[in-house]
Design a protein around this motif. Structure first.
Motif, PDB file in Angstrom:
ATOM      1  N   GLY A  18      -9.108   1.702   9.256  1.00  0.00           N
ATOM      2  CA  GLY A  18      -8.645   0.362   8.910  1.00  0.00           C
ATOM      3  C   GLY A  18      -7.965   0.225   7.567  1.00  0.00           C
ATOM      4  O   GLY A  18      -8.076  -0.807   6.905  1.00  0.00           O
ATOM      5  N   VAL A  19      -7.208   1.245   7.167  1.00  0.00           N
ATOM      6  CA  VAL A  19      -6.565   1.172   5.849  1.00  0.00           C
ATOM      7  C   VAL A  19      -5.568   0.013   5.766  1.00  0.00           C
ATOM      8  O   VAL A  19      -5.421  -0.605   4.699  1.00  0.00           O
ATOM      9  CB  VAL A  19      -5.891   2.520   5.482  1.00  0.00           C
ATOM     10  CG1 VAL A  19      -4.688   2.816   6.385  1.00  0.00           C
ATOM     11  CG2 VAL A  19      -5.477   2.536   4.018  1.00  0.00           C
ATOM     12  N   ASP A  68      -9.646   4.644   3.364  1.00  0.00           N
ATOM     13  CA  ASP A  68      -9.228   3.239   3.326  1.00  0.00           C
ATOM     14  C   ASP A  68      -9.310   2.644   1.922  1.00  0.00           C
ATOM     15  O   ASP A  68      -9.242   1.434   1.761  1.00  0.00           O
ATOM     16  CB  ASP A  68     -10.059   2.400   4.303  1.00  0.00           C
ATOM     17  CG  ASP A  68     -11.491   2.215   3.841  1.00  0.00           C
ATOM     18  OD1 ASP A  68     -11.948   3.009   2.982  1.00  0.00           O
ATOM     19  OD2 ASP A  68     -12.156   1.282   4.334  1.00  0.00           O
ATOM     20  N   ARG A  74      -7.490  -3.272   5.321  1.00  0.00           N
ATOM     21  CA  ARG A  74      -8.079  -3.278   3.979  1.00  0.00           C
ATOM     22  C   ARG A  74      -7.009  -3.586   2.922  1.00  0.00           C
ATOM     23  O   ARG A  74      -7.244  -4.355   1.990  1.00  0.00           O
ATOM     24  CB  ARG A  74      -8.717  -1.916   3.725  1.00  0.00           C
ATOM     25  CG  ARG A  74      -9.274  -1.714   2.376  1.00  0.00           C
ATOM     26  CD  ARG A  74     -10.813  -1.681   2.384  1.00  0.00           C
ATOM     27  NE  ARG A  74     -11.329  -1.652   1.016  1.00  0.00           N
ATOM     28  CZ  ARG A  74     -11.551  -2.743   0.294  1.00  0.00           C
ATOM     29  NH1 ARG A  74     -11.321  -3.944   0.791  1.00  0.00           N
ATOM     30  NH2 ARG A  74     -11.985  -2.653  -0.937  1.00  0.00           N
ATOM     31  N   THR A  75      -5.837  -3.003   3.084  1.00  0.00           N
ATOM     32  CA  THR A  75      -4.742  -3.260   2.142  1.00  0.00           C
ATOM     33  C   THR A  75      -4.339  -4.735   2.188  1.00  0.00           C
ATOM     34  O   THR A  75      -4.163  -5.376   1.144  1.00  0.00           O
ATOM     35  CB  THR A  75      -3.528  -2.364   2.476  1.00  0.00           C
ATOM     36  OG1 THR A  75      -3.953  -1.003   2.506  1.00  0.00           O
ATOM     37  CG2 THR A  75      -2.426  -2.523   1.443  1.00  0.00           C
ATOM     38  N   SER A 111      -6.167  -7.212   3.071  1.00  0.00           N
ATOM     39  CA  SER A 111      -7.259  -7.995   2.495  1.00  0.00           C
ATOM     40  C   SER A 111      -7.198  -8.005   0.962  1.00  0.00           C
ATOM     41  O   SER A 111      -7.355  -9.062   0.325  1.00  0.00           O
ATOM     42  CB  SER A 111      -8.593  -7.416   2.986  1.00  0.00           C
ATOM     43  OG  SER A 111      -9.657  -7.987   2.292  1.00  0.00           O
ATOM     44  N   VAL A 112      -6.950  -6.844   0.382  1.00  0.00           N
ATOM     45  CA  VAL A 112      -6.864  -6.772  -1.088  1.00  0.00           C
ATOM     46  C   VAL A 112      -5.652  -7.565  -1.580  1.00  0.00           C
ATOM     47  O   VAL A 112      -5.721  -8.278  -2.592  1.00  0.00           O
ATOM     48  CB  VAL A 112      -6.810  -5.305  -1.559  1.00  0.00           C
ATOM     49  CG1 VAL A 112      -6.542  -5.221  -3.059  1.00  0.00           C
ATOM     50  CG2 VAL A 112      -8.108  -4.579  -1.215  1.00  0.00           C
TER      51      VAL A 112
END
Ligand SMILES: [Zn+2]
Length: 257
Positions: free
Chosen positions: A137-138, A72, A141-142, A144-145
């Motif tokens: 959860g990649v 992730d 996470r993406t 979110s970034v």
């Protein structure tokens, strides 16, 4: 064909997305073939020997990828990273950037390639989302970034992966995965346990407030696409590329396809 789908930046407000097929893909499965210039990154014009020559004219002048490991981790591609280059590819499964003219690349052969963007905020990303990536959860996470870089209204494009009726797994694995991701429940066309990766991805992106467009196709069934399940470990990889148009730059349209 070279592109299974090509989203013109002029139609999105400045974000281009391309999903290649077998003809437009990188020639081998090896990440080292993608990026081995002195800087570590790859300039599109510098490597006419690779499939990337076909990507000329799309509106990016640099291509960056990662050593994908089904995790992730998200790499933020900024000016410093481009200027400094890398001695080896970062181990990650997503890239995001605010830099115009930089093509972010994810390679897949059954896993789902996902491009994401907020054209208005000028933030773009790509993620490699297979069973393990979705599990850790990649995509969340993406997102979110990207939100951390200023993205507000995100949209996504999911390219072809292995379909739910083809992605057979053994029963214990199916039970375990479906317990965590109920949307994954599926059965193969021949009646055995399977997983619906696209269903899980759509659920996760909906939960993250992302509007999604799905490019149809199943890698295992379509001979124009690479499939790890069908072709084995030596299978090539199609590429998913996303980029921000350079202000005032040319619109999409491959130069020579
Ligand atoms: Zn299928």
């Amino acid at each position: 064909m070279v592109f299974r789908a090509l989203i013109d930046p002029a139609a999105t407000g400045g974000v281009g997305v391309a999903f290649t097929d077998r003809d437009g893909a990188l020639p081998t499965a090896s990440a080292s073939d993608l990026v081995r210039e002195s800087s570590g990154w790859l300039r599109v014009d510098a490597r006419a020997d690779l499939g990337v020559a076909r990507w000329r004219g799309l509106g990016f002048h640099e291509v960056v990828g990662v050593d994908q490991v089904h995790g992730d981790a998200v790499v933020v591609v900024d000016e410093r990273l481009i200027a400094d280059g890398v001695s080896e590819l970062p181990r990650a499964d997503a890239l995001v950037s605010r830099l115009p003219g930089v093509g972010l690349v994810i390679r897949t052969a059954d896993c789902l390639p996902v491009a994401l963007a907020d054209p208005h905020a000028g933030v773009v990303g790509v993620a490699h989302a297979g069973r393990r990536g979705l599990d850790v959860g990649v995509l969340a996470r993406t997102v979110s970034v990207m939100r951390g870089l200023g993205a507000r209204r995100l949209r996504a494009w999911i390219g072809p992966g292995i379909c739910a009726q083809c992605y057979e797994v053994d029963a214990p694995l199916a039970d375990e995965f479906v317990a965590r991701h109920p949307l994954a429940r599926a059965t193969t066309r021949w009646g055995t346990p399977a997983l619906d990766l696209l269903g899980v991805a759509l659920g996760q992106l909906a939960d993250a407030g992302v509007e999604v467009e799905v490019i149809p196709g199943c890698t295992r069934e379509d001979a124009d696409l690479f499939s790890h399940r069908r072709d084995g470990a030596a299978a090539g990889r199609q590429a998913a590329i996303a980029w921000l148009m350079v202000p005032g730059g040319a619109s999409a349209g491959p130069a020579d396809s």
